[in-house]
Motif scaffolding. Structure first.
Motif, PDB file in Angstrom:
ATOM      1  N   LEU A  81       0.821  -1.211   0.000  1.00  0.00           N
ATOM      2  CA  LEU A  81       0.000   0.000   0.000  1.00  0.00           C
ATOM      3  C   LEU A  81       0.855   1.261   0.000  1.00  0.00           C
ATOM      4  CD1 LEU A  81      -2.841   1.215   0.140  1.00  0.00           C
ATOM      5  CD2 LEU A  81      -2.711   1.049   2.645  1.00  0.00           C
ATOM      6  N   GLY A  82       1.957   1.243   0.743  1.00  0.00           N
ATOM      7  CA  GLY A  82       2.834   2.417   0.792  1.00  0.00           C
ATOM      8  C   GLY A  82       3.484   2.739  -0.541  1.00  0.00           C
ATOM      9  N   PRO A  83       4.238   1.795  -1.131  1.00  0.00           N
ATOM     10  CA  PRO A  83       4.850   2.079  -2.437  1.00  0.00           C
ATOM     11  C   PRO A  83       3.839   2.441  -3.520  1.00  0.00           C
ATOM     12  CG  PRO A  83       5.849   0.139  -1.446  1.00  0.00           C
ATOM     13  CD  PRO A  83       4.695   0.517  -0.574  1.00  0.00           C
ATOM     14  N   PHE A  84       2.688   1.799  -3.532  1.00  0.00           N
ATOM     15  CA  PHE A  84       1.684   2.137  -4.538  1.00  0.00           C
ATOM     16  C   PHE A  84       1.112   3.531  -4.305  1.00  0.00           C
ATOM     17  CE2 PHE A  84       1.886  -2.146  -6.024  1.00  0.00           C
ATOM     18  CZ  PHE A  84       1.349  -2.113  -7.298  1.00  0.00           C
ATOM     19  N   THR A  85       0.927   3.909  -3.050  1.00  0.00           N
ATOM     20  CA  THR A  85       0.448   5.258  -2.755  1.00  0.00           C
ATOM     21  C   THR A  85       1.444   6.302  -3.228  1.00  0.00           C
ATOM     22  OG1 THR A  85      -0.840   4.518  -0.846  1.00  0.00           O
ATOM     23  CG2 THR A  85      -0.206   6.832  -0.892  1.00  0.00           C
ATOM     24  N   ILE A  86       2.713   6.020  -3.093  1.00  0.00           N
ATOM     25  CA  ILE A  86       3.745   6.980  -3.488  1.00  0.00           C
ATOM     26  C   ILE A  86       3.902   7.042  -4.998  1.00  0.00           C
ATOM     27  CG2 ILE A  86       6.241   7.437  -3.396  1.00  0.00           C
ATOM     28  CD1 ILE A  86       6.204   6.270  -0.548  1.00  0.00           C
ATOM     29  N   ASP A  87       3.936   5.908  -5.675  1.00  0.00           N
ATOM     30  CA  ASP A  87       4.390   5.859  -7.071  1.00  0.00           C
ATOM     31  C   ASP A  87       3.291   5.691  -8.111  1.00  0.00           C
ATOM     32  OD1 ASP A  87       6.975   6.082  -6.134  1.00  0.00           O
ATOM     33  OD2 ASP A  87       7.326   3.920  -6.102  1.00  0.00           O
ATOM     34  N   THR A 114       4.347  13.359   0.029  1.00  0.00           N
ATOM     35  CA  THR A 114       3.897  12.000   0.297  1.00  0.00           C
ATOM     36  C   THR A 114       4.983  11.190   0.996  1.00  0.00           C
ATOM     37  OG1 THR A 114       2.605  12.130  -1.745  1.00  0.00           O
ATOM     38  CG2 THR A 114       2.806   9.976  -0.723  1.00  0.00           C
ATOM     39  N   MET A 115       6.212  11.310   0.538  1.00  0.00           N
ATOM     40  CA  MET A 115       7.310  10.563   1.147  1.00  0.00           C
ATOM     41  C   MET A 115       7.593  11.058   2.563  1.00  0.00           C
ATOM     42  SD  MET A 115       9.878  10.000  -2.112  1.00  0.00           S
ATOM     43  CE  MET A 115      10.896   8.803  -1.242  1.00  0.00           C
ATOM     44  N   VAL A 116       7.477  12.370   2.776  1.00  0.00           N
ATOM     45  CA  VAL A 116       7.663  12.904   4.129  1.00  0.00           C
ATOM     46  C   VAL A 116       6.578  12.373   5.056  1.00  0.00           C
ATOM     47  CG1 VAL A 116       7.594  15.006   5.526  1.00  0.00           C
ATOM     48  CG2 VAL A 116       8.903  14.971   3.404  1.00  0.00           C
ATOM     49  N   GLY A 117       5.323  12.413   4.598  1.00  0.00           N
ATOM     50  CA  GLY A 117       4.230  11.873   5.405  1.00  0.00           C
ATOM     51  C   GLY A 117       4.409  10.397   5.693  1.00  0.00           C
ATOM     52  N   PHE A 118       4.887   9.656   4.704  1.00  0.00           N
ATOM     53  CA  PHE A 118       5.105   8.225   4.872  1.00  0.00           C
ATOM     54  C   PHE A 118       6.182   7.950   5.912  1.00  0.00           C
ATOM     55  CE2 PHE A 118       6.742   4.052   3.321  1.00  0.00           C
ATOM     56  CZ  PHE A 118       5.578   3.323   3.468  1.00  0.00           C
ATOM     57  N   ALA A 143      -7.566   3.838   7.949  1.00  0.00           N
ATOM     58  CA  ALA A 143      -8.785   4.618   7.713  1.00  0.00           C
ATOM     59  C   ALA A 143      -8.444   6.041   7.277  1.00  0.00           C
ATOM     60  CB  ALA A 143      -9.650   4.637   8.977  1.00  0.00           C
ATOM     61  N   VAL A 144      -7.384   6.607   7.854  1.00  0.00           N
ATOM     62  CA  VAL A 144      -6.924   7.934   7.421  1.00  0.00           C
ATOM     63  C   VAL A 144      -6.518   7.902   5.951  1.00  0.00           C
ATOM     64  CG1 VAL A 144      -5.106   9.677   7.728  1.00  0.00           C
ATOM     65  CG2 VAL A 144      -6.209   8.665   9.726  1.00  0.00           C
ATOM     66  N   HIS A 145      -5.873   6.830   5.528  1.00  0.00           N
ATOM     67  CA  HIS A 145      -5.467   6.702   4.130  1.00  0.00           C
ATOM     68  C   HIS A 145      -6.671   6.713   3.196  1.00  0.00           C
ATOM     69  CE1 HIS A 145      -4.561   4.384   0.451  1.00  0.00           C
ATOM     70  NE2 HIS A 145      -3.377   4.964   0.520  1.00  0.00           N
ATOM     71  N   VAL A 146      -7.724   5.997   3.568  1.00  0.00           N
ATOM     72  CA  VAL A 146      -8.927   5.946   2.727  1.00  0.00           C
ATOM     73  C   VAL A 146      -9.532   7.346   2.588  1.00  0.00           C
ATOM     74  CG1 VAL A 146     -11.251   5.009   2.511  1.00  0.00           C
ATOM     75  CG2 VAL A 146      -9.393   3.552   3.351  1.00  0.00           C
ATOM     76  N   LEU A 147      -9.645   8.067   3.693  1.00  0.00           N
ATOM     77  CA  LEU A 147     -10.210   9.421   3.654  1.00  0.00           C
ATOM     78  C   LEU A 147      -9.323  10.368   2.858  1.00  0.00           C
ATOM     79  CD1 LEU A 147     -11.409   9.730   7.370  1.00  0.00           C
ATOM     80  CD2 LEU A 147     -12.800   9.280   5.340  1.00  0.00           C
ATOM     81  N   ALA A 148      -8.004  10.273   3.038  1.00  0.00           N
ATOM     82  CA  ALA A 148      -7.082  11.157   2.316  1.00  0.00           C
ATOM     83  C   ALA A 148      -7.092  10.857   0.826  1.00  0.00           C
ATOM     84  CB  ALA A 148      -5.671  11.001   2.878  1.00  0.00           C
ATOM     85  N   SER A 149      -7.198   9.602   0.439  1.00  0.00           N
ATOM     86  CA  SER A 149      -7.262   9.248  -0.984  1.00  0.00           C
ATOM     87  C   SER A 149      -8.522   9.812  -1.620  1.00  0.00           C
ATOM     88  CB  SER A 149      -7.229   7.727  -1.147  1.00  0.00           C
ATOM     89  OG  SER A 149      -6.031   7.174  -0.648  1.00  0.00           O
ATOM     90  N   ARG A 165      -2.055  14.502  -0.118  1.00  0.00           N
ATOM     91  CA  ARG A 165      -0.971  13.564  -0.391  1.00  0.00           C
ATOM     92  C   ARG A 165      -0.124  13.322   0.851  1.00  0.00           C
ATOM     93  NH1 ARG A 165      -0.527   9.813  -3.609  1.00  0.00           N
ATOM     94  NH2 ARG A 165       1.661  10.112  -4.127  1.00  0.00           N
ATOM     95  N   VAL A 166       0.124  14.357   1.646  1.00  0.00           N
ATOM     96  CA  VAL A 166       0.866  14.159   2.891  1.00  0.00           C
ATOM     97  C   VAL A 166       0.110  13.198   3.805  1.00  0.00           C
ATOM     98  CG1 VAL A 166       1.739  15.271   4.981  1.00  0.00           C
ATOM     99  CG2 VAL A 166       2.021  16.396   2.770  1.00  0.00           C
TER     100      VAL A 166
END
Length: 464
Positions: A81-87, A114-118, A143-149, A165-166
């Motif tokens: 999920l992390g790498p896909f969110t970034i790239d 995004t990378m800083v937030g990660f 859950a935060v990721h779903v809302l931010a996306s 993105r952060v």
């Protein structure tokens, strides 16, 4: 659901299960207890006849094979999920630039955010998961990721997209950290090598495959659809974690002496010389990989004249090298020790990156670049699982903290170092030499960290 305090073994007469770990978090064999007595040793020996009763070295040893496969799939998907969110949205940069009528540099800042937030998210989630357990941080942050996306998909301005993105990066941080911590909670010794190799495979391949998937998505949907896909991905992971992933860190292990506060956990990890060494090796290896990722599109499409399809095939070939490296490393590390696998893989990183510079200066063309590049990527695959094994095997009671530091260092250092390729190429443009020069520097630092800080001969062998 799996309860690490009462894990069954395959004997109907078994009645008691005891689990005790040494202060450094590793399992140790103990004298079998008397029948039906609770043992305080690390090995759980059960049944009416201790001499022949089944034993469980680690909680995960008694998990059925089918359940173990399910955990591998779910934890791997959480890690990705992390790498896909970034790239995933990288191919959409030109479209974003046009839609928001801004500069390429401004769009690049959304990636940096995004990378800083990660990275920051991992530093928070890791110690928190050691303090309150694995499930609560995993579920809340995902859950935060779903809302931010969802917010990123609807963002009307570049400023709001950057904020989303952060938060996306921070929300994706829980997956990789908690996944590795769960594996360390359940497994140890050689099985830990195998399990972590699966997660390392995802960590190495996902950043390479994400831009390809993003390109395919852009062919059938606008750029906002990519963030909708990420929101759905996060929602699926959230529901799967609620239904299938148990709490693997029982309350008794959250308050062990010397590891009750975030500061104590960080101190225990950073006082470990071997951990510091493998932290540097992992950061440098990941930075070398990202130096390739950040510059390869310019190099192969502008310098060598690849079209998008040919470039995609090159990505696929290099990802195969990572797969081969990870799967082979898991077997070699279990037999010879991860430190000795890294002794070879880090040396190959230096040789392969140096070969790219030499062949480019000799004018050997495309094949002079892609052959040693494949060797470099394969050596990355050998290195990633060994870094995780050496780091987590030594810090079982602070697995979340240790993994958060590894993840934050990998992405944080890579985010700083990979732009050096563009800085070196500011006058003449990106070439194989400018790309590989940064890769050589990273590899050399990794080798020095191995032999001067880790010192392989001083690292004990893995437990069974």
């Amino acid at each position: 659901m799996l309860d690490t305090a009462t894990i069954p073994v395959h004997n109907p007469e078994d009645r008691t299960v005891a689990d005790h770990r040494l202060d450094d978090g590793r399992s140790q064999a103990a004298t079998p207890p008397k029948p039906h007595a609770t043992s305080t040793g690390a090995i759980r020996t059960l049944g009416s006849n201790p001499a022949t009763a089944p034993i469980v070295l680690h909680p995960g040893d008694s998990i059925p094979h089918r359940r173990r496969v399910l955990y591998i799939v779910l934890l791997g998907a959480l890690t990705a999920l992390g790498p896909f969110t970034i790239d995933l949205y990288l191919p959409a940069f030109p479209v974003l630039e046009a839609d928001f009528d801004t500069t390429a540099a401004a769009i690049q800042l959304t990636l940096t955010g995004t990378m800083v937030g990660f990275a920051l998210g991992q530093l928070i989630v890791g110690p928190l998961s050691d303090k309150v357990g694995r499930r609560v941080p995993l579920l809340s942050v995902t859950a935060v990721h779903v809302l931010a996306s969802t917010a990123a998909a609807l963002a009307p301005t570049l400023e709001l997209l950057s904020v989303a993105r952060v938060l996306q990066g921070a929300g994706a941080a829980a997956g990789g950290v908690v996944a590795a911590a769960i594996v360390r909670d359940l497994f140890g010794g050689r099985r830990l090598v195998v399990m972590l190799s699966r997660l390392a495979l995802v960590t190495g391949v996902a950043p390479v495959l994400a831009p390809l998937v993003g390109s395919a998505l852009l062919a059938v949907m606008p750029w906002r659809g990519i963030f909708v896909v990420l929101a759905v991905y996060g929602a699926v992971m959230l529901v799967s974690a609620v239904v299938y992933l148990p709490e693997t860190l029982p309350p008794a292990r959250r308050h062990e002496k010397g590891a009750t506060t975030v500061w104590q956990r960080y101190r225990s990890v950073f006082r470990d010389r071997v951990f510091i060494g493998v932290l540097i090796i992992g950061g440098m290896t990941f930075s070398g990989l990202f130096s390739y990722l950040s510059s390869s599109s310019f190099l192969f499409q502008q310098e060598y004249g690849f079209n998008a399809q040919q470039y995609g095939l090159l990505f696929a070939a290099n990802s195969l090298g990572v797969v081969v490296g990870v799967q082979t490393a898991s077997r070699l590390a279990a037999r010879f020790g991860p430190q000795w696998v890294m002794a070879w893989s880090t040396a190959v990183l230096v040789v392969a990156a140096s070969a790219i510079v030499v062949t480019d200066q000799l004018g050997l063309g495309l094949w002079g670049t892609i052959v040693p590049l494949f060797a470099f990527m394969t050596a990355c695959g050998f290195t990633f699982p060994c870094v995780q094994v050496l780091a987590l095997d030594r810090h079982g009671r602070a697995a979340g903290t240790a993994q958060s530091i590894i993840g934050a260092t990998n992405f944080g250092v890579a985010g700083v170092i990979s732009p050096l390729v563009g800085w070196l190429a500011r006058d003449a443009g990106i070439t194989a030499t400018t790309m590989a020069s940064v890769m050589v520097g990273c590899a050399v630092i990794g080798v020095l960290a191995l032999w001067l800080i880790v010192r392989p001969r001083t690292v004990e062998r893995l437990a069974p």
